[in-house]
Design a protein around this motif. Structure first.
Motif, PDB file in Angstrom:
ATOM      1  N   LEU A  87       2.938  -7.749   7.999  1.00  0.00           N
ATOM      2  CA  LEU A  87       1.846  -7.707   6.977  1.00  0.00           C
ATOM      3  C   LEU A  87       0.427  -8.073   7.437  1.00  0.00           C
ATOM      4  N   THR A  88       0.240  -8.640   8.604  1.00  0.00           N
ATOM      5  CA  THR A  88      -1.081  -9.044   9.132  1.00  0.00           C
ATOM      6  C   THR A  88      -1.152  -8.044  10.338  1.00  0.00           C
ATOM      7  N   GLU A  89      -2.511  -8.059  10.890  1.00  0.00           N
ATOM      8  CA  GLU A  89      -2.803  -7.130  11.990  1.00  0.00           C
ATOM      9  C   GLU A  89      -1.825  -7.324  13.363  1.00  0.00           C
ATOM     10  N   GLY A  90      -1.647  -8.745  13.377  1.00  0.00           N
ATOM     11  CA  GLY A  90      -0.972  -9.058  14.445  1.00  0.00           C
ATOM     12  C   GLY A  90      -1.852  -9.424  15.746  1.00  0.00           C
ATOM     13  N   VAL A 129       1.018  -1.103   0.151  1.00  0.00           N
ATOM     14  CA  VAL A 129       2.613  -0.912   0.106  1.00  0.00           C
ATOM     15  C   VAL A 129       3.318  -1.740  -0.682  1.00  0.00           C
ATOM     16  N   VAL A 130       2.966  -2.926  -0.797  1.00  0.00           N
ATOM     17  CA  VAL A 130       3.695  -3.813  -1.520  1.00  0.00           C
ATOM     18  C   VAL A 130       3.626  -3.470  -3.122  1.00  0.00           C
ATOM     19  N   ALA A 131       2.496  -2.968  -3.637  1.00  0.00           N
ATOM     20  CA  ALA A 131       2.474  -2.392  -4.829  1.00  0.00           C
ATOM     21  C   ALA A 131       3.286  -1.211  -4.899  1.00  0.00           C
ATOM     22  N   TRP A 132       3.257  -0.219  -4.092  1.00  0.00           N
ATOM     23  CA  TRP A 132       3.858   1.035  -4.247  1.00  0.00           C
ATOM     24  C   TRP A 132       5.436   0.761  -4.139  1.00  0.00           C
ATOM     25  N   LEU A 133       5.995  -0.205  -3.386  1.00  0.00           N
ATOM     26  CA  LEU A 133       7.310  -0.484  -3.352  1.00  0.00           C
ATOM     27  C   LEU A 133       7.865  -0.905  -4.904  1.00  0.00           C
ATOM     28  N   ARG A 134       7.044  -1.908  -5.405  1.00  0.00           N
ATOM     29  CA  ARG A 134       7.323  -2.541  -6.690  1.00  0.00           C
ATOM     30  C   ARG A 134       7.253  -1.548  -7.804  1.00  0.00           C
ATOM     31  N   MET A 135       6.339  -0.585  -7.636  1.00  0.00           N
ATOM     32  CA  MET A 135       6.040   0.510  -8.546  1.00  0.00           C
ATOM     33  C   MET A 135       7.263   1.545  -8.442  1.00  0.00           C
ATOM     34  N   ASN A 136       7.990   1.669  -7.385  1.00  0.00           N
ATOM     35  CA  ASN A 136       9.080   2.695  -7.188  1.00  0.00           C
ATOM     36  C   ASN A 136      10.305   2.238  -6.800  1.00  0.00           C
ATOM     37  N   GLY A 137      10.822   1.264  -7.829  1.00  0.00           N
ATOM     38  CA  GLY A 137      12.301   0.755  -7.850  1.00  0.00           C
ATOM     39  C   GLY A 137      12.490  -0.113  -6.971  1.00  0.00           C
ATOM     40  N   VAL A 138      11.882  -0.988  -6.346  1.00  0.00           N
ATOM     41  CA  VAL A 138      11.921  -2.140  -5.321  1.00  0.00           C
ATOM     42  C   VAL A 138      12.027  -3.464  -6.281  1.00  0.00           C
ATOM     43  N   LEU A 142      -0.131 -14.376  -1.082  1.00  0.00           N
ATOM     44  CA  LEU A 142      -0.926 -14.078  -2.197  1.00  0.00           C
ATOM     45  C   LEU A 142      -2.044 -13.250  -2.065  1.00  0.00           C
ATOM     46  N   GLN A 143      -2.411 -12.872  -0.942  1.00  0.00           N
ATOM     47  CA  GLN A 143      -3.704 -11.789  -0.458  1.00  0.00           C
ATOM     48  C   GLN A 143      -2.885 -10.422  -0.877  1.00  0.00           C
ATOM     49  N   VAL A 144      -1.518 -10.257  -0.535  1.00  0.00           N
ATOM     50  CA  VAL A 144      -0.915  -9.037  -0.360  1.00  0.00           C
ATOM     51  C   VAL A 144       0.024  -8.539  -1.446  1.00  0.00           C
ATOM     52  N   GLY A 145       0.127  -9.844  -2.413  1.00  0.00           N
ATOM     53  CA  GLY A 145       1.002  -9.522  -3.820  1.00  0.00           C
ATOM     54  C   GLY A 145       2.237  -9.730  -3.740  1.00  0.00           C
ATOM     55  N   ILE A 146       2.687 -10.714  -2.603  1.00  0.00           N
ATOM     56  CA  ILE A 146       4.145 -11.177  -2.661  1.00  0.00           C
ATOM     57  C   ILE A 146       4.474 -12.664  -3.190  1.00  0.00           C
ATOM     58  N   GLU A 147       5.056 -12.621  -4.161  1.00  0.00           N
ATOM     59  CA  GLU A 147       5.418 -14.082  -4.779  1.00  0.00           C
ATOM     60  C   GLU A 147       6.429 -14.849  -4.163  1.00  0.00           C
TER      61      GLU A 147
END
Length: 631
Positions: free
Chosen positions: A317-320, A443-452, A471-476
């Motif tokens: 999720l981060t640049e690493g 990516v997180v938003a797309w997965l959530r909108m597409n059935g995950v 929090l920044q990427v939208g994972i709860e």
């Protein structure tokens, strides 16, 4: 021609027998053609039955029973020409599948065919030396200086010695635009050199280089079988039952046993058996072209149905690439002293924070110390004896066990800390920051909108840091401070299934292997994570997760649609044949057109719609979303 005959002996034999039967019939012979056709088809039936018995013993009940019944029925009613055409059709289906398969796997095959085999090794390290000797790429040693001529493939990973160079890395990353490298930059094997000869110094052996690792993954994907058997078996029993009912009904209504044979020749199973493998090979090929290697066709079916996704944090999720932002020395130590000793110890660590610490020390002009007494304690930290002093760098709990006076550091959003102990005393904290990837939230938003239905973070990092990034990427849902066994346990408990786990580090290998679908971010070279994963992403972008899921869904949809096309056409034709309007010979020939239609449709897996990843948010929008979620 000879090669084709050897590759498809049954087709050759069937064509020869059919031609002989037609010639004999044209010459007026009556019994000879019948006996020749009956004998040949009888042998083919026995051969098919033997294969069916073997499949049944392995627990697989397939569709060959329809073909066997059709051949027996046509022989029984004297339609021996139709029986020969059925044999030719079944064996021809293998050739059609092979042809379509080669078309579908062309991008996979292209990678294998382009694998570098020869390297031009400069005889002397002198920059002026023009003497080179050609060696097999497997014989190149680390440190060898290689000459790469214009338009040649870079044979092994190395560092560029020439002042600059331009390389086509499309076969590695899917990026069509050439990239420029300056002296000292990393050049990956498999890249195509531009218009200028360059020199590189080998940094990895052939077997460890990027392109050879990709080739190994591709070879495994190409050798694997897609879940064709399972996919076809879902339709085998109902389709067989429908075909036999229609054929029996046609016989009963007409009172003519020939009608039974005329219906069944249109029920041969080639569309069901051919469509799925062609589609899955096309999906594997399309994925490889975009920089995503799927290790087996079975992965496609899992990706298409993924319902839960778990992400590692660092490097995923981060640049690493965390940067040192602050050194907080404890009383009795200086900042440079703590940084120098910590960076010297981190030379012997593979943890992602180690690179940032070493880089910061070198940027400050500190000369790192060497030692023969160093060891890494997996997931906890690293220990080293430097100039007679024992230095330990690692997690707070690990350092606190050695130095009880260790106290936790207060960290800001997205910051991580490495704790340092020197000679059993708490020496300070190194604070690093690793920003989220720009595409992570999308990516997180797309997965959530597409059935995950469930998205979570599983990380070994501290909870405050993990929560900030989530929090920044939208994972709860966040699980932090995890050891590898705990990650495996939590991944096993995730529901709904299937579960996809995305990671990049060595410590991610166990959970990647344990998940339904393990995805490794492998752009930075081969790792244990890449070996354990089902999918390896060759491009340093999390957006390829979306591509992988999209390709999986599109491929499975194409495979199922192709199968339904075959079933629909076959059943429609069988219903027509029940009226007696399609003779057995014409029906057997018509079925070849059904095969062709399913194959043409299955090749659609090579293309497909774009992934549909949302565009980047306007500046400030991400911070607004994070703030509202925090509220």
């Amino acid at each position: 021609m000879i090669r084709t005959i050897r590759r498809y002996p049954v087709i050759t034999a069937s064509t020869a027998v059919l031609t002989t039967v037609l010639v004999l019939a044209a010459m007026g012979a009556t019994s000879a053609p019948r006996w020749l056709a009956t004998g040949y088809v009888g042998v083919f039936i026995v051969w098919t039955l033997v294969g069916m018995v073997r499949d049944v013993l392995r627990g697989h009940v397939g569709l060959d029973i329809l073909a066997v019944v059709a051949m027996i029925a046509t022989l029984a009613v004297g339609e021996y020409l139709a029986s020969l055409i059925v044999v030719l059709m079944l064996s021809g289906g293998e050739a059609l599948e092979d042809f379509a398969g080669r078309r579908a796997r062309r991008d996979l095959t292209a990678l294998l065919d382009r694998s570098p085999r020869i390297a031009h090794v400069v005889r002397s390290d002198s920059a002026d030396s023009d003497e080179v000797e050609d060696r097999a790429v497997d014989d190149v040693a680390i440190g060898d200086v290689l000459l790469v001529r214009p338009s040649e493939i870079v044979p092994v990973d190395g560092l560029l010695l020439t002042s600059s160079g331009t390389f086509d890395e499309s076969s590695l990353t899917g990026e069509s635009m050439p990239v420029s490298r300056e002296a000292g930059g990393e050049v990956l094997s498999g890249a195509i050199n531009g218009t200028r000869a360059v020199r590189i110094r080998a940094t990895r052996l052939s077997a460890d280089s990027q392109y050879q690792q990709i080739v190994a993954l591709v070879q495994g994907a190409q050798d694997s079988r897609a879940p064709v058997v399972r996919l076809a078996d879902r339709f085998a029993i109902p389709f067989t039952a429908i075909a036999l009912v229609l054929a029996g009904t046609g016989w009963a209504l007409s009172g003519d046993p020939t009608r039974f044979a005329e219906v069944l020749v249109l029920a041969t199973p080639c569309p069901l058996l051919i469509a799925a493998p062609v589609a899955f090979l096309g999906g594997l090929s399309r994925a490889a072209k975009t920089g995503v290697i799927m290790k087996s066709g079975a992965v496609i079916e899992q990706l298409a149905g993924v319902r839960s996704v778990a992400f590692d944090k660092t490097g995923t999720l981060t640049e690493g690439r965390p940067d040192l932002v602050e050194v907080r020395p404890a009383e009795g130590f200086t900042a440079d002293e703590v940084l120098l000793l910590a960076a010297s110890a981190e030379q012997y660590s593979s943890h992602v924070l180690a690179e940032g610490i070493r880089r910061a020390a070198l940027d400050r002009g500190l000369q790192l110390l060497a030692t023969d007494d160093a060891s890494e304690v997996a997931t906890n930290g690293v220990e080293a004896v430097l100039n007679g002093r024992r230095v330990v760098v690692g997690k707070p709990a690990y350092i606190a066990a050695l130095a009880p006076e260790t106290h936790p550091a207060i960290l800001g959003p997205g910051e991580a800390a490495a704790y340092v102990a020197i000679d059993g005393r708490f020496a300070g904290v190194l604070v690093l920051a690793d920003d989220p990837r720009a595409e992570s939230s999308r990516v997180v938003a797309w997965l959530r909108m597409n059935g995950v239905e469930r998205i979570t973070m599983l990380t070994g990092d501290a909870h405050p840091t993990a929560t900030s990034i989530a929090l920044q990427v939208g994972i709860e849902e966040v699980h932090a401070d995890l050891l590898p066994p705990e990650k495996v346990y939590l991944a096993a408990q995730l529901h709904p299934r299937p579960v996809m786990m995305v990671g990049d580090g060595v410590n991610d290998a166990p959970v990647l292997a344990a998940a339904d679908i393990g995805v490794a971010m492998g752009a930075k070279g081969a790792t244990a994570a890449g070996d354990a994963a089902d999918v390896v992403i060759l491009v340093d972008s999390l957006a390829k997760i979306v591509d992988a899921v999209s390709i999986g869904r599109h491929t499975l949809r194409v495979a199922l649609t192709a199968i339904w096309i075959g079933i629909g056409l076959s059943i429609g034709l069988m219903i027509v044949a029940m009226t007696g309007t399609i003779p057995a010979v014409a029906g057997a020939l018509t079925q070849e057109l059904v095969d062709l239609a399913t194959i043409v449709y299955a090749l659609r897996a090579l293309g497909g719609p774009p992934s549909g990843l949302p565009a980047p948010a306007p500046p400030g929008a991400q911070a607004h979303v994070a703030a509202s979620q925090g509220a």
